[in-house]
Design a protein around this motif. Structure first.
Motif, PDB file in Angstrom:
ATOM      1  N   SER A 147      -0.107  -1.390  -6.731  1.00 51.24           N
ATOM      2  CA  SER A 147      -0.039  -1.758  -5.316  1.00 51.24           C
ATOM      3  C   SER A 147      -1.420  -2.056  -4.738  1.00 51.24           C
ATOM      4  CB  SER A 147       0.652  -0.654  -4.519  1.00 51.24           C
ATOM      5  OG  SER A 147      -0.124   0.523  -4.531  1.00 51.24           O
ATOM      6  N   LEU A 188      -1.966  -5.637  -5.704  1.00 50.27           N
ATOM      7  CA  LEU A 188      -1.015  -6.533  -5.052  1.00 50.27           C
ATOM      8  C   LEU A 188      -1.292  -6.666  -3.556  1.00 50.27           C
ATOM      9  CD1 LEU A 188       2.225  -5.518  -6.938  1.00 50.27           C
ATOM     10  CD2 LEU A 188       0.820  -7.554  -7.261  1.00 50.27           C
ATOM     11  N   ILE A 189      -1.790  -5.617  -2.914  1.00 49.99           N
ATOM     12  CA  ILE A 189      -2.166  -5.699  -1.497  1.00 49.99           C
ATOM     13  C   ILE A 189      -3.354  -6.652  -1.329  1.00 49.99           C
ATOM     14  CG2 ILE A 189      -3.177  -4.377   0.400  1.00 49.99           C
ATOM     15  CD1 ILE A 189      -1.347  -2.047  -0.489  1.00 49.99           C
ATOM     16  N   LYS A 190      -4.326  -6.549  -2.246  1.00 52.99           N
ATOM     17  CA  LYS A 190      -5.464  -7.469  -2.181  1.00 52.99           C
ATOM     18  C   LYS A 190      -5.006  -8.915  -2.401  1.00 52.99           C
ATOM     19  CE  LYS A 190     -10.067  -8.236  -4.094  1.00 52.99           C
ATOM     20  NZ  LYS A 190     -10.317  -9.299  -3.212  1.00 52.99           N
ATOM     21  N   TRP A 226      -2.055 -10.089  -1.600  1.00 56.38           N
ATOM     22  CA  TRP A 226      -1.322 -10.469  -0.394  1.00 56.38           C
ATOM     23  C   TRP A 226      -2.282 -10.901   0.722  1.00 56.38           C
ATOM     24  CZ3 TRP A 226       3.668 -11.327   0.545  1.00 56.38           C
ATOM     25  CH2 TRP A 226       4.096 -11.397   1.867  1.00 56.38           C
ATOM     26  N   ARG A 227      -3.447 -10.235   0.799  1.00 55.82           N
ATOM     27  CA  ARG A 227      -4.410 -10.550   1.854  1.00 55.82           C
ATOM     28  C   ARG A 227      -5.197 -11.821   1.568  1.00 55.82           C
ATOM     29  NH1 ARG A 227      -6.606  -4.463   3.114  1.00 55.82           N
ATOM     30  NH2 ARG A 227      -4.714  -3.796   4.186  1.00 55.82           N
ATOM     31  N   PRO A 242      -4.559 -14.822  -0.863  1.00 58.41           N
ATOM     32  CA  PRO A 242      -3.755 -15.480  -1.906  1.00 58.41           C
ATOM     33  C   PRO A 242      -4.426 -16.740  -2.483  1.00 58.41           C
ATOM     34  CG  PRO A 242      -2.840 -15.970   0.226  1.00 58.41           C
ATOM     35  CD  PRO A 242      -3.996 -15.050   0.471  1.00 58.41           C
TER      36      PRO A 242
END
Length: 115
Positions: free
Chosen positions: A69, A72-74, A76-77, A79
């Motif tokens: 996660s 994946l958060i990085k 999402w921020r 792309p």
């Protein structure tokens, strides 16, 4: 293990295949019986450790998701293509490091995207 008692439904490890192959060609092979009773004997089963705690699949699942996660958060921020390949590689690496049942070829999930 004799060639006559070979059961194809049993999961054989590399050592067992060598024994079957050597005996099939008529060579003599001595087997150390202490190694046959070890924990890597090729039979499917659970291993209970004496000192280390018993790890359950849910523990490795939670650790893997927690570490993935972060990447994946990085992603999402920001792309971008570079962050996608980085997140893909690092998620494969966390699966390799913290997965419940991992084969050595799973490291290809890390090495192939880096090419």
């Amino acid at each position: 293990m004799s060639v006559d008692s070979y059961d194809p439904s049993r999961n054989l490890i590399h050592r067992d295949w060598v024994i079957v192959g050597v005996k099939r060609f008529g060579a003599s092979l001595s087997i150390d019986e202490s190694g046959v009773s070890s924990s890597s004997r090729g039979l499917v089963g659970d291993t209970a450790f004496g000192v280390l705690p018993n790890v359950k699949p849910i523990h490795t699942f939670v650790i893997t998701i927690a570490f993935q996660s972060v990447f994946l958060i990085k992603l999402w921020r920001t792309p971008t293509y570079r962050s996608f390949v980085t997140a893909l590689t690092l998620c494969g690496y966390t699966s390799f490091m913290f997965g419940w049942h991992v084969h050595e070829k799973a490291i290809l999930l890390v090495l192939v995207p880096l090419r």
